[in-house]
Design a protein around this motif. Structure first.
Motif, PDB file in Angstrom:
ATOM      1  N   LYS A  15      27.614  38.484  45.320  1.00  0.00           N
ATOM      2  CA  LYS A  15      28.654  39.496  45.533  1.00  0.00           C
ATOM      3  C   LYS A  15      28.959  40.193  44.208  1.00  0.00           C
ATOM      4  N   ASP A  16      29.559  41.356  44.279  1.00  0.00           N
ATOM      5  CA  ASP A  16      30.027  42.001  43.053  1.00  0.00           C
ATOM      6  C   ASP A  16      31.207  41.206  42.506  1.00  0.00           C
ATOM      7  N   PHE A  17      31.322  41.164  41.211  1.00  0.00           N
ATOM      8  CA  PHE A  17      32.378  40.382  40.559  1.00  0.00           C
ATOM      9  C   PHE A  17      32.755  41.074  39.262  1.00  0.00           C
ATOM     10  N   PRO A  22      38.600  35.939  36.365  1.00  0.00           N
ATOM     11  CA  PRO A  22      39.982  36.069  36.850  1.00  0.00           C
ATOM     12  C   PRO A  22      40.865  34.924  36.325  1.00  0.00           C
ATOM     13  N   GLU A  23      42.152  35.195  36.193  1.00  0.00           N
ATOM     14  CA  GLU A  23      43.088  34.169  35.740  1.00  0.00           C
ATOM     15  C   GLU A  23      43.095  32.991  36.709  1.00  0.00           C
ATOM     16  N   ASN A  24      43.346  31.809  36.176  1.00  0.00           N
ATOM     17  CA  ASN A  24      43.443  30.578  36.971  1.00  0.00           C
ATOM     18  C   ASN A  24      42.201  30.334  37.825  1.00  0.00           C
ATOM     19  N   LYS A  88      26.496  37.447  27.342  1.00  0.00           N
ATOM     20  CA  LYS A  88      27.027  38.488  26.458  1.00  0.00           C
ATOM     21  C   LYS A  88      28.127  39.295  27.144  1.00  0.00           C
ATOM     22  N   PHE A  89      28.120  39.311  28.487  1.00  0.00           N
ATOM     23  CA  PHE A  89      29.113  40.131  29.177  1.00  0.00           C
ATOM     24  C   PHE A  89      29.832  39.445  30.336  1.00  0.00           C
ATOM     25  N   VAL A  90      29.392  38.278  30.770  1.00  0.00           N
ATOM     26  CA  VAL A  90      30.041  37.584  31.880  1.00  0.00           C
ATOM     27  C   VAL A  90      30.712  36.314  31.352  1.00  0.00           C
ATOM     28  N   GLU A  91      32.016  36.173  31.627  1.00  0.00           N
ATOM     29  CA  GLU A  91      32.753  34.992  31.200  1.00  0.00           C
ATOM     30  C   GLU A  91      32.572  33.860  32.211  1.00  0.00           C
TER      31      GLU A  91
END
Length: 141
Positions: A15-17, A22-24, A88-91
């Motif tokens: 899915k797109d993310f 996101p928090e928590n 490099k770009f996804v947490e």
């Protein structure tokens, strides 16, 4: 194999993310080959989707998100490069690498001998630390 799937804006069967977590939310990113990708099965039967369902069911305090970055035909050397690029770009909080026995041969090393006199063991290979590796054999029915 008769199963339709769609890809997100990055080209992954996911899915797109948001790149920012996101928090928590405890975010897990899963890398791997065709088994991780889910060749021949619907999205809801992929082990990454089943893992998320199990963790969501068990977690009462925090939101859990499992993202699938499996690519058909990839081996560990390609996954290594993909992990470095994606991070490099996804947490995320945790990385899982799904491995099948044939993934342990590095793609470029397997083919290198055909074109040069360099043996595969002469090529340096850097391992990423703190990456969990899960044998995909453990997900067989």
């Amino acid at each position: 194999f008769g199963h339709k799937f769609s890809t997100n804006r990055l080209g992954f069967r996911e899915k797109d993310f948001d790149f920012k977590k996101p928090e928590n939310t405890f975010r897990i990113i899963v890398f791997g080959d065709s088994i991780t990708f889910g060749v021949g099965i619907d999205d809801d039967h992929r082990y990454t989707n089943l893992l998320q369902d199990m963790l969501v069911f068990e977690s009462k305090v925090i939101r859990v998100e499992v993202l699938n970055f499996g690519i058909f035909g990839y081996n560990v050397d390609q996954e290594h490069d993909l992990i470095k690029a994606v991070l490099k770009f996804v947490e995320c909080d945790l990385i899982i690498v799904g491995v099948f026995s044939n993934d342990l041969k590095m793609t470029h090393q397997r083919n290198l001998k055909k074109f040069t006199d360099i043996e595969a063991h002469q090529i340096p290979y850097k391992i990423i630390k703190n990456v969990y590796v899960v044998s995909e054999m453990s997900f067989s029915h």
